[in-house]
Design an enzyme around this catalytic site. Structure first.
Site, short mmCIF file in Angstrom:
data_model
loop_
_atom_site.label_atom_id
_atom_site.label_comp_id
_atom_site.label_asym_id
_atom_site.label_seq_id
_atom_site.Cartn_x
_atom_site.Cartn_y
_atom_site.Cartn_z
CD GLU A 13 -2.80 -1.23 2.44
OE1 GLU A 13 -2.69 -0.38 3.33
OE2 GLU A 13 -3.66 -2.12 2.47
CD GLU B 175 -4.53 -8.06 1.89
OE1 GLU B 175 -5.40 -7.39 2.49
OE2 GLU B 175 -3.32 -7.75 1.90
C1 GLA Z 1 -4.87 -4.54 4.32
C2 GLA Z 1 -3.62 -5.29 4.72
C3 GLA Z 1 -3.97 -6.55 5.43
C4 GLA Z 1 -5.04 -6.35 6.45
C5 GLA Z 1 -6.23 -5.73 5.82
C6 GLA Z 1 -7.29 -5.61 6.86
O1 GLA Z 1 -5.48 -5.08 3.23
O2 GLA Z 1 -2.79 -5.60 3.65
O3 GLA Z 1 -2.85 -7.03 6.07
O4 GLA Z 1 -4.59 -5.55 7.51
O5 GLA Z 1 -5.83 -4.49 5.33
O6 GLA Z 1 -7.39 -6.77 7.62
#
Ligand code: GLA
Length: 376
Positions: free
Chosen positions: A171, A278
């Site tokens: 990020e 994710e």
């Molecule tokens: C982001 C992070 C993850 C996690 C999510 C929320 O996507 O990359 O590690 O913290 O937020 O759970």
């Protein structure tokens, strides 16, 4: 030996053989039952030949008999949800908390699951110590790089035998329209060089591990193009980068099929691996900042309309993922079941969400059936 004795011994031998054979049979039935239990087909089996299917886990999930069995049946890859992030694993300069990360790594080793490392450098859940001198002032770029290098080397080296891919930088790209990289202590101290250094150090620590850049909203065109710019920046600097992680915190309202296809086409052109890292499908509109907790009288039950939309969204996502299996090298869900998701408390604390393929009883939802149904 006379015949009488011979007869006695043969009868004894036969009886023993019979008893032991009965026991063997009984054992075999038990074993067969186990085989049947472990032969239940899971997501990983339906997707064999497409890509591994992963899941984000917390340490207790691999210890609990029910969730660990579900993990082994359904998934062939894992990502530690929190315990390998810098804050939890390296809270002070001289302190490492290996225990919980080791539990997950050992489960992967013992059960032959693939393991993704998450995440080396991130602006959130980072140990504050890394940015500060003893007197509280901000460290110089040189000190920051020295500390970063030590952190990356120690963590990557410890799990070198089991982790096949690391989210090296998480990020870093800004959500603001006219800003490329987000402002963070990393960026304030070192500018964009911190990204290059992170990849460089990770490669030095493990020449074979795959190095990923990972981000959210990666399908939205504005953010997508900045992520592509970042990958090219690393490539142009002659620094190794092996992949882009599309986090995939989606919702029943986004992305649309054309948006998803366009993004996968564009990331594919970079010549690096692409993974969905994710995945969850929120039943609400996406928001990226926390807001006030849910008022008690606000209903947060899973409605039939949300359920239907979610079934259609999951069906579309996996249809496209299968078509792009040449581009995609893994799809990982963020959490196991609707019993627990980070989205229960984000962006609205106390508002239940139902983003995954298993319900609160750990049973496959209707959306699961669509994901494993490959008919048009
Ligand atoms: C982001 C992070 C993850 C996690 C999510 C929320 O996507 O990359 O590690 O913290 O937020 O759970």
């Amino acid at each position: 030996m006379n015949n009488k004795f011979l007869n006695f011994f043969s009868i004894l031998a036969l009886s023993l053989a019979f008893v032991s054979c009965k026991n063997t049979n009984a054992n075999k039935v038990e074993e067969d039952k186990d085989v049947v239990a472990t032969q239940v087909k899971g997501l990983k089996d339906y997707y064999e030949g497409y890509f591994p299917i992963g899941v984000a886990v917390y340490p207790r999930a691999v210890q609990d008999s029910v969730t660990s069995k579900l993990i082994k049946t359904e998934f062939n890859s894992m990502t530690p949800e929190n315990v390998m992030k810098m804050g939890p694993i390296h809270p002070e300069e001289d302190t490492y908390n290996w225990e919980e990360a080791d539990l997950i790594a050992n489960f992967a080793r013992e059960n032959g699951l693939k393991l993704r490392g998450h995440a080396l450098i991130w602006h959130r859940q980072a140990g504050e110590w890394i940015f500060k001198n003893k007197d509280g002032s901000q460290v110089s770029k040189e000190v920051l790089f020295e500390r970063m290098k030590k952190h990356i080397t120690d963590v990557v080296t410890r799990y070198k035998d089991v982790i096949y891919a690391w989210d090296v930088v998480n990020e870093a790209v800004s959500d603001e329209e006219n800003e490329f990289l987000r402002s963070s202590p990393w960026y304030e101290i070192a500018g964009e060089e911190y990204i290059l250094k992170a990849f460089e150090y990770a490669r030095e620590a493990d020449p074979n591990v795959q190095l990923f850049y990972n981000d959210y909203s990666a399908i939205r065109p504005g953010k997508r193009d900045k992520i592509i710019k970042l990958v090219k920046m690393v490539q142009d600097a002659g620094i190794p980068i092996d992949g882009v992680g599309i986090q995939g915190h989606f919702s029943i309202y986004e992305p649309t099929e054309p948006e998803l296809r366009e993004a996968l086409d564009k990331y594919g052109e970079l010549g690096v691996d692409v993974q969905i890292t994710e995945l969850d499908v929120s039943v609400y509109h996406k928001e990226h900042s926390a807001r006030e907790p849910r008022p008690e009288d606000e209903n947060d039950a899973f409605t039939p309309e949300q359920e239907q939309k979610q079934i259609e969204q999951y069906e579309m996502l996996f249809k496209v993922f299968r078509e792009y299996s040449e581009t995609l090298s893994s799809v990982t869900f963020w959490n196991i079941s609707d019993r627990y998701s980070w989205l229960d408390n984000f962006p609205v604390r106390g508002r239940k969400n139902y983003p995954l393929l298993f319900d609160e009883e750990l049973k496959p939802k209707k959306a699961y059936k669509k994901v494993i149904d490959f008919e048009e």
